[in-house]
Design a protein around this motif. Sequence first.
Motif, short mmCIF file in Angstrom:
data_model
loop_
_atom_site.label_atom_id
_atom_site.label_comp_id
_atom_site.label_asym_id
_atom_site.label_seq_id
_atom_site.Cartn_x
_atom_site.Cartn_y
_atom_site.Cartn_z
N GLU A 81 12.72 -7.27 -1.92
CA GLU A 81 11.52 -8.02 -1.53
C GLU A 81 10.24 -7.28 -1.89
OE1 GLU A 81 14.02 -7.43 0.73
OE2 GLU A 81 14.92 -9.41 0.77
N MET A 82 10.28 -5.95 -1.89
CA MET A 82 9.08 -5.15 -2.09
C MET A 82 8.94 -4.65 -3.53
SD MET A 82 7.74 -5.43 0.85
CE MET A 82 6.33 -4.40 0.56
N ASN A 83 9.92 -4.90 -4.37
CA ASN A 83 9.90 -4.45 -5.77
C ASN A 83 9.58 -2.96 -5.89
OD1 ASN A 83 10.49 -7.00 -6.93
ND2 ASN A 83 8.40 -7.63 -6.46
N GLY A 84 10.13 -2.17 -5.00
CA GLY A 84 9.94 -0.73 -5.07
C GLY A 84 8.58 -0.23 -4.62
N ALA A 85 7.76 -1.11 -4.03
CA ALA A 85 6.41 -0.72 -3.63
C ALA A 85 6.39 0.19 -2.41
CB ALA A 85 5.55 -1.95 -3.36
N CYS A 86 7.43 0.15 -1.59
CA CYS A 86 7.51 0.96 -0.38
C CYS A 86 8.79 1.77 -0.37
CB CYS A 86 7.48 0.08 0.86
SG CYS A 86 5.89 -0.68 1.18
N ILE A 87 8.67 3.04 -0.05
CA ILE A 87 9.81 3.94 0.02
C ILE A 87 9.95 4.41 1.47
CG2 ILE A 87 10.78 6.13 -0.76
CD1 ILE A 87 8.29 4.48 -2.96
N PRO A 88 10.86 3.81 2.24
CA PRO A 88 11.01 4.18 3.66
C PRO A 88 11.45 5.62 3.83
CG PRO A 88 12.15 2.11 3.18
CD PRO A 88 11.76 2.72 1.87
N PHE A 89 10.84 6.29 4.82
CA PHE A 89 11.26 7.66 5.15
C PHE A 89 11.47 7.85 6.65
CE2 PHE A 89 6.60 8.10 5.27
CZ PHE A 89 6.40 8.81 6.45
N ALA A 90 11.08 6.87 7.45
CA ALA A 90 11.27 6.96 8.90
C ALA A 90 11.41 5.55 9.45
CB ALA A 90 10.08 7.68 9.56
N VAL A 91 11.90 5.47 10.68
CA VAL A 91 12.09 4.18 11.33
C VAL A 91 11.43 4.24 12.70
CG1 VAL A 91 14.34 4.84 12.30
CG2 VAL A 91 13.84 2.41 11.89
N ASP A 92 10.85 3.10 13.13
CA ASP A 92 10.25 3.07 14.45
C ASP A 92 11.24 2.50 15.46
OD1 ASP A 92 10.06 0.24 14.41
OD2 ASP A 92 7.88 0.22 14.17
N GLU A 93 10.83 2.41 16.70
CA GLU A 93 11.72 1.95 17.77
C GLU A 93 12.13 0.49 17.62
OE1 GLU A 93 13.28 3.56 20.13
OE2 GLU A 93 12.33 5.49 19.87
N ASP A 94 11.41 -0.29 16.80
CA ASP A 94 11.73 -1.70 16.62
C ASP A 94 12.47 -1.97 15.31
OD1 ASP A 94 10.46 -2.49 19.04
OD2 ASP A 94 8.51 -2.31 18.05
N GLY A 95 12.88 -0.92 14.61
CA GLY A 95 13.60 -1.10 13.36
C GLY A 95 12.72 -1.31 12.15
N ASN A 96 11.41 -1.13 12.31
CA ASN A 96 10.49 -1.22 11.18
C ASN A 96 10.43 0.15 10.51
OD1 ASN A 96 9.59 -3.97 11.81
ND2 ASN A 96 8.73 -2.99 13.61
N PHE A 97 9.91 0.18 9.31
CA PHE A 97 9.91 1.42 8.54
C PHE A 97 8.52 2.03 8.39
CE2 PHE A 97 13.63 -0.87 6.73
CZ PHE A 97 14.61 0.01 7.18
N VAL A 98 8.49 3.35 8.35
CA VAL A 98 7.31 4.09 7.92
C VAL A 98 7.67 4.53 6.50
CG1 VAL A 98 5.79 6.05 8.35
CG2 VAL A 98 6.84 4.83 10.28
N CYS A 99 6.76 4.25 5.57
CA CYS A 99 7.07 4.39 4.14
C CYS A 99 5.97 5.13 3.39
CB CYS A 99 7.18 3.00 3.49
SG CYS A 99 8.26 1.82 4.29
N PHE A 100 6.32 5.57 2.21
CA PHE A 100 5.32 5.98 1.23
C PHE A 100 5.09 4.78 0.33
CE2 PHE A 100 7.30 10.19 2.05
CZ PHE A 100 6.17 10.82 2.53
N ASP A 101 3.84 4.52 -0.02
CA ASP A 101 3.59 3.55 -1.07
C ASP A 101 3.52 4.32 -2.39
OD1 ASP A 101 1.02 4.66 -1.27
OD2 ASP A 101 -0.01 2.86 -0.59
N ARG A 102 3.24 3.67 -3.47
CA ARG A 102 3.27 4.33 -4.77
C ARG A 102 2.14 5.35 -4.96
NH1 ARG A 102 8.00 4.60 -7.43
NH2 ARG A 102 9.23 2.96 -6.50
N LYS A 103 1.13 5.31 -4.09
CA LYS A 103 0.08 6.34 -4.11
C LYS A 103 0.48 7.53 -3.24
CE LYS A 103 -3.16 2.93 -3.41
NZ LYS A 103 -4.42 2.42 -2.91
N ARG A 104 1.63 7.40 -2.59
CA ARG A 104 2.17 8.36 -1.62
C ARG A 104 1.36 8.37 -0.33
NH1 ARG A 104 3.97 13.74 -4.67
NH2 ARG A 104 1.75 14.04 -4.73
N TRP A 105 0.67 7.25 -0.07
CA TRP A 105 0.04 7.05 1.23
C TRP A 105 1.14 6.62 2.20
CZ3 TRP A 105 -5.21 4.06 0.50
CH2 TRP A 105 -6.08 4.86 -0.25
N VAL A 106 0.91 6.84 3.47
CA VAL A 106 1.88 6.45 4.49
C VAL A 106 1.49 5.08 5.04
CG1 VAL A 106 2.87 7.06 6.74
CG2 VAL A 106 2.36 8.86 5.07
#
Length: 140
Positions: A81-106
Motif C-alpha cells: 500500500e505504501m510502495n516502500g515509502a515507510c520503513i517500520p521500526f517500532a510499533v505502538d500500543e494500538d498496532g500502528n507503526f513508527v517508521c522512517f520515511d525516505r528522508k529518514r524522518w520519523v
Amino acid sequence: MMWRYVKKLSSEESIKGFEWMVGLALPDAFKSVVREYNGARPKRRLFDTEETQERALKALLSFNRSDKENVWGAYLSVEPEMNGACIPFAVDEDGNFVCFDRKRWVVWLDHETLKIELVAESFDEFLEKLRLDADYYRDV
C-alpha cells in the motif's frame, strides 16, 4: 535511556540484509540502538506527532526474523500500500507503526487508514522527544 525485554540480535548481517531489502541505509544512531536494545520496550514511551498527543510506543521491532514482531514482517505488511515509502521500526500500543520515511524522518503510520503523521526529523530527535508515562510505571 532505560529499555526492557531486550532480544539479543541474532546477527549483524540481519541489519544489512534489511537495509538491502528496503533500499535505504538506516541512520547510524538507530543501528546503534538496535545492536544494544533489539526488540526492546523503552521506559520513556510517550510521544507526540504533528496532529496527535500522547501516543504510546510499545517496542522496537526486532531484527530477528524468528521474533513475532519484526521489521521484516512489518515492512512486507505495509509495502504494497505504501510502495516502500515507510520503513517500520517500532510499533505502538494500538498496532500502528513508527517508521522512517525516505528522508529518514520519523513518522507515525496508522495501520488501518495508512494516515501518516510527522514525529521527528531524525531518530535522535525522536528519542529526545520520548517521555515517561507515569501511569504506566506507577506500580513498577
